[in-house]
Every structure is written in structure tokens, then in C-alpha cells.
Motif scaffolding. Structure first.
Motif, short mmCIF file in Angstrom:
data_model
loop_
_atom_site.label_atom_id
_atom_site.label_comp_id
_atom_site.label_asym_id
_atom_site.label_seq_id
_atom_site.Cartn_x
_atom_site.Cartn_y
_atom_site.Cartn_z
N ALA A 1 -98.26 -79.67 36.91
CA ALA A 1 -98.35 -80.50 35.89
C ALA A 1 -97.24 -80.33 34.86
O ALA A 1 -97.01 -79.05 34.51
CB ALA A 1 -99.71 -80.49 35.13
N ILE A 2 -96.65 -81.37 34.51
CA ILE A 2 -95.73 -81.23 33.31
C ILE A 2 -96.06 -82.24 32.09
O ILE A 2 -96.30 -83.23 32.33
CB ILE A 2 -94.24 -81.43 33.92
CG1 ILE A 2 -93.70 -80.78 35.09
CG2 ILE A 2 -93.16 -81.36 32.76
CD1 ILE A 2 -92.44 -81.11 35.63
N ILE A 3 -96.36 -81.14 31.02
CA ILE A 3 -96.59 -82.05 29.71
C ILE A 3 -95.22 -81.85 28.87
O ILE A 3 -94.86 -81.03 28.59
CB ILE A 3 -97.58 -81.24 29.19
CG1 ILE A 3 -98.78 -81.05 29.94
CG2 ILE A 3 -98.15 -81.87 27.79
CD1 ILE A 3 -99.95 -80.07 29.39
N PRO A 4 -94.64 -83.11 28.83
CA PRO A 4 -93.41 -83.17 27.79
C PRO A 4 -93.68 -83.37 26.45
O PRO A 4 -94.48 -84.15 25.98
CB PRO A 4 -92.65 -84.26 28.46
CG PRO A 4 -93.73 -85.16 29.00
CD PRO A 4 -94.93 -84.35 29.55
N ALA A 5 -93.18 -82.34 25.58
CA ALA A 5 -93.68 -82.45 24.45
C ALA A 5 -92.41 -81.79 23.28
O ALA A 5 -92.10 -80.77 23.14
CB ALA A 5 -94.71 -81.54 24.17
N ARG A 6 -91.59 -83.23 22.96
CA ARG A 6 -90.47 -82.85 22.03
C ARG A 6 -91.15 -82.49 20.62
O ARG A 6 -92.36 -82.91 20.22
CB ARG A 6 -89.63 -84.02 21.83
CG ARG A 6 -88.68 -84.08 23.17
CD ARG A 6 -87.79 -85.34 22.90
NE ARG A 6 -86.84 -85.00 21.68
CZ ARG A 6 -86.56 -85.81 20.78
NH1 ARG A 6 -86.78 -87.03 20.86
NH2 ARG A 6 -85.72 -85.60 19.94
N GLY A 7 -90.42 -81.60 19.91
CA GLY A 7 -90.84 -81.52 18.48
C GLY A 7 -90.77 -82.44 17.46
O GLY A 7 -91.36 -82.64 16.55
N GLY A 8 -89.68 -83.38 17.74
CA GLY A 8 -89.36 -84.45 16.70
C GLY A 8 -89.94 -85.94 17.19
O GLY A 8 -90.37 -86.13 18.10
N SER A 9 -90.60 -86.19 16.06
CA SER A 9 -91.39 -87.54 16.06
C SER A 9 -91.00 -88.54 14.96
O SER A 9 -91.47 -88.02 13.99
CB SER A 9 -92.82 -87.42 16.43
OG SER A 9 -93.44 -88.91 16.27
N LYS A 10 -90.32 -89.42 15.00
CA LYS A 10 -89.86 -90.28 13.78
C LYS A 10 -91.07 -91.07 13.08
O LYS A 10 -91.22 -91.31 11.88
CB LYS A 10 -88.69 -91.15 14.10
CG LYS A 10 -87.49 -90.56 14.63
CD LYS A 10 -86.40 -91.50 14.98
CE LYS A 10 -85.08 -90.84 15.30
NZ LYS A 10 -83.96 -91.73 15.82
N ARG A 11 -91.81 -91.57 14.07
CA ARG A 11 -92.85 -92.48 13.35
C ARG A 11 -94.31 -91.74 13.03
O ARG A 11 -94.91 -92.04 12.13
CB ARG A 11 -93.43 -93.57 14.51
CG ARG A 11 -92.31 -94.36 14.83
CD ARG A 11 -92.75 -95.47 15.94
NE ARG A 11 -93.67 -96.61 15.20
CZ ARG A 11 -94.14 -97.45 15.94
NH1 ARG A 11 -93.71 -97.87 17.26
NH2 ARG A 11 -94.70 -98.39 15.48
N LEU A 12 -94.56 -90.56 13.61
CA LEU A 12 -95.51 -89.66 13.24
C LEU A 12 -95.18 -88.17 13.32
O LEU A 12 -95.53 -87.55 14.40
CB LEU A 12 -96.76 -89.93 14.28
CG LEU A 12 -98.07 -89.20 13.69
CD1 LEU A 12 -98.57 -89.67 12.18
CD2 LEU A 12 -99.32 -89.70 14.73
N PRO A 13 -94.40 -87.73 12.35
CA PRO A 13 -93.97 -86.29 12.28
C PRO A 13 -94.95 -85.17 12.80
O PRO A 13 -96.12 -85.21 12.43
CB PRO A 13 -93.24 -86.01 11.14
CG PRO A 13 -93.10 -87.56 10.38
CD PRO A 13 -94.31 -88.40 10.97
#
Length: 228
Positions: free
Chosen positions: A4-16
Motif C-alpha cells: 500500500a502506498i499512502i501519498p501525503a505531501r506536506g503542502g496544502s493550499k486550501r487546508l494547510p
């Protein structure tokens, strides 16, 4: 090997900071990690992230985070295909084991649970599928949707043959983003997923919230808190 791969970037413009924002008592990403682990269908559960904070929390909840993403797949234009290809190729080289099945489990779908994952795997087995993708029924009939002209005219907005009771219209389905399950051959070619040999796994709309905004988050929290 099933991974399983859970992709999770640190940046989120709409909901930081949404991936580690507290959702009903846990960081949001924890719900997906626990669902993947509890399903019992994976040999490894990986989180792919560019954030040290996400990495630490993910490890605390039992996921493997062997590295932080390289810069070239941590940009706004990097795709899920890039992330998956990088991790699978790294895994096969590092572990000297062949990947058989990959699941992408987005952390923004915290109402997807272990049973959903197990049932998606069952669809893959029963249908001898090359891939299985989760969907849910559209909340409103697509027959009642259309584009508008610049002047806002609704001339011809609804085809006369579709002016019926909602229950009399043919249902349509949408991607809900919760589960993407596929064989090794699709790695580096995720655009070809929607083809012969791919089947749907239908989920309830109540389990299909994909968190992108504050309103999405509040709704998911309500469902989690109230056991909906």
C-alpha cells in the motif's frame, strides 16, 4: 508482494496541514494507515511524503517511511504516477522482491476502512481484475447538470427526456478517491487504468468524503465522531 502506498505531501493550499490535522482524536493520516494495516492484505504499508512531521507521525502509527521524497517528485506538478513509480522501483531494488499488487490509499479519505479495502481485494480476485477502483453513486443526477452560457441562459439546460422523478433516472457513479488497486503492470502508466480488465468497487457516499476544504473536514469529523 502486496504493498500500500499512502501519498501525503506536506503542502496544502486550501487546508494547510490537513494530513496531520486532528480528526476525531487522531491525525487524519492515521485513519488510513490503520485501515491499511487492519485489512491484513498488505505485506508493507508505505507513506510517501516530503514532510518530516508527516513521516514521524506515520511511523508512530505503524507505517513504513523509508525516506523523504526527492525534490523532483515533491513539487506541485509531480503526479501520483511519479510517486508510485519511484517507490515501487525503490522497493524492488532495495528488497529484491517483486511487487505484485499496489494500492494507492489517499489520506484524504479517512472514512474508508479496513473492510472496504478487503472487499476491493475480493472484487479483484472474483473478477480476475487487473485493477479495481472505488466509486460512489453521484449525490445528484448528472441528467440535471449542464454548462451555462455566459449570459446565464438555461435554454436547453435539461433534455426533455430527462425531466423525470429522480428515482426514475439511470444512476451515474463518480470516482471517490478512496481506493486504487492494480497490478504491477500499471506502475508508470496509471493513465491507462480505465480500460478493459478494470472493475469498480462501489462505496456508500457517506464513506466517500474526500477532504479538500474546511467544510469537507468538518463533515468527516461529524461522521467519525457520530459513527455514521
Amino acid at each position: 508482494m502486496n504493498i500500500a502506498i499512502i501519498p501525503a505531501r506536506g503542502g496544502s493550499k486550501r487546508l494547510p496541514g490537513k494530513n496531520i490535522k486532528d480528526l476525531a482524536g487522531k491525525p487524519m493520516i492515521a485513519w488510513t494507515i490503520e485501515a491499511a494495516l487492519d485489512s491484513g492484505v498488505f505485506d508493507y504499508v508505505f507513506v510517501s511524503t516530503d514532510s518530516e512531521d508527516i513521516a514521524i507521525i506515520s511511523k508512530d502509527f505503524g507505517a513504513e517511511v523509508p525516506f523523504l521524497r526527492p525534490d523532483e517528485i515533491s513539487t506541485d506538478i509531480a503526479t501520483t504516477n511519479d510517486v508510485v513509480t519511484h517507490l515501487v522501483e525503490w522497493f524492488e531494488e532495495e528488497y529484491n522482491r517483486e511487487v505484485i499488487t499496489v494500492a494507492i490509499l489517499q489520506p484524504t479519505s479517512p472514512l474508508r476502512n479496513a473492510q472496504h479495502i478487503q472487499e476491493a481485494f475480493k472484487v479483484m480476485k472474483d473478477m480476475h481484475a487487473k485493477a479495481v477502483i472505488s466509486v460512489c453513486e453521484l449525490e445528484h443526477p448528472i441528467q440535471f447538470c449542464n454548462k451555462l452560457d455566459l449570459d446565464g441562459s438555461m435554454n436547453g439546460f435539461i433534455d426533455s427526456k430527462n425531466i423525470k422523478r429522480t428515482q426514475d433516472l439511470e444512476p451515474y457513479y463518480r470516482l471517490n478517491g478512496a481506493i486504487y488497486l492494480f497490478g504491477r503492470s500499471y506502475v508508470n502508466s496509471l493513465k491507462s487504468l480505465y480500460s478493459k480488465g478494470t472493475y469498480s468497487y462501489i462505496m456508500d457516499s457517506s464513506a466517500s468524503i474526500d477532504i479538500d476544504t474546511k467544510e469537507d473536514f468538518k463533515l468527516a469529523e461529524f461522521f467519525k465522531t457520530n459513527g455514521v
